[in-house]
Design a protein around this motif. Structure first.
Motif, short mmCIF file in Angstrom:
data_model
loop_
_atom_site.label_atom_id
_atom_site.label_comp_id
_atom_site.label_asym_id
_atom_site.label_seq_id
_atom_site.Cartn_x
_atom_site.Cartn_y
_atom_site.Cartn_z
N LYS A 62 0.83 -1.21 0.00
CA LYS A 62 0.00 0.00 0.00
C LYS A 62 0.87 1.26 0.00
O LYS A 62 0.75 2.12 0.88
N ASP A 63 1.75 1.35 -0.99
CA ASP A 63 2.61 2.53 -1.11
C ASP A 63 1.80 3.71 -1.63
O ASP A 63 0.71 3.55 -2.19
N GLU A 64 2.36 4.90 -1.46
CA GLU A 64 1.64 6.13 -1.79
C GLU A 64 1.25 6.20 -3.26
O GLU A 64 0.12 6.57 -3.60
N LEU A 65 2.18 5.85 -4.16
CA LEU A 65 1.89 5.92 -5.59
C LEU A 65 0.71 5.03 -5.97
O LEU A 65 -0.20 5.45 -6.69
N TYR A 66 0.71 3.83 -5.46
CA TYR A 66 -0.38 2.90 -5.75
C TYR A 66 -1.72 3.43 -5.23
O TYR A 66 -2.73 3.42 -5.96
N LEU A 67 -1.74 3.90 -4.01
CA LEU A 67 -2.99 4.38 -3.40
C LEU A 67 -3.54 5.61 -4.13
O LEU A 67 -4.75 5.73 -4.33
N ILE A 68 -2.64 6.50 -4.55
CA ILE A 68 -3.07 7.69 -5.29
C ILE A 68 -3.67 7.29 -6.63
O ILE A 68 -4.75 7.75 -7.01
#
Length: 205
Positions: A62-68
């Motif tokens: 659940k890294d930031e790039l994926y979640l965004i």
């Protein structure tokens, strides 16, 4: 209505951005909102085939790039993915995040119009274009066409601005995306059959 344009180049303001910007301006002229989102130039975690997302509905990383990107994909009505061509394929970091995004978040992509844009110095764009389109065709996403394959040529920053036919192809793509979004607005998509997967390895062989 809004289109998400993903800039998969490590260079934020390079030729891939220039090509997507031409599409974005055309969408605006046709009354469609858009956003160009740059994935950045840091290392990107790829899929490890753990299938956790099949159970949970979200990638285990659940890294930031994926979640965004997951949130933006959910909110968008259409998607356009742009990439430079490296070794006759899209940028590796782009494929790494798209593998995870499309597998774990397919419910946010299904039946949304989509297109790919490839930018290259000389060759390999057709193979990269084919690779990106496979994300769409596995999820019943209508693929938006243009007057030619969605390719723009240029190596050094800004050189793509000299590719008159390439930029015209981008404008045609923008017009066609706007037309498809408006045409599909309010339309009910087909009801899919239950998935019936097969494994080509048989235990009785």
């Amino acid at each position: 209505m809004k289109v998400l344009l993903i800039n998969g180049s490590p260079h934020k303001d390079g030729n891939t951005h220039l090509a997507l910007e031409e599409v974005s301006r055309t969408l605006a002229a046709d009354g469609i909102d858009s956003e160009i989102f740059w994935i950045g130039n840091k290392a990107v975690q790829g899929c490890i085939g753990c299938y956790t997302c099949v159970k949970t509905g979200i990638c285990v990383f659940k890294d930031e790039l994926y979640l965004i990107l997951r949130r933006k994909l959910e909110e968008a009505d259409g998607i356009i993915i742009g990439s430079p061509v490296y070794y006759a394929g899209p940028a590796g970091s782009l494929c790494a995040i798209l593998d995870r995004l499309f597998y774990s978040s397919s419910k946010f992509a299904i039946y949304k119009p989509a297109a790919a844009v490839c930018v290259c110095r000389r060759g390999g764009a057709a193979a990269a274009f084919d690779r990106l389109n496979k994300y769409f065709t596995i999820l019943r996403m209508p693929v938006v066409s243009s007057q030619y394959w969605n390719m723009v040529f240029g190596r050094n920053p800004g050189e793509a601005a000299k590719d008159r036919e390439g930029l015209q192809t981008m404008r045609t793509l923008g017009h066609n995306m706007a037309w498809m979004l408006k045409s599909l607005q309010g339309q009910q998509h087909p009801e899919p059959e239950p998935f019936d997967p097969m494994n080509f390895i048989r235990e009785d062989c």
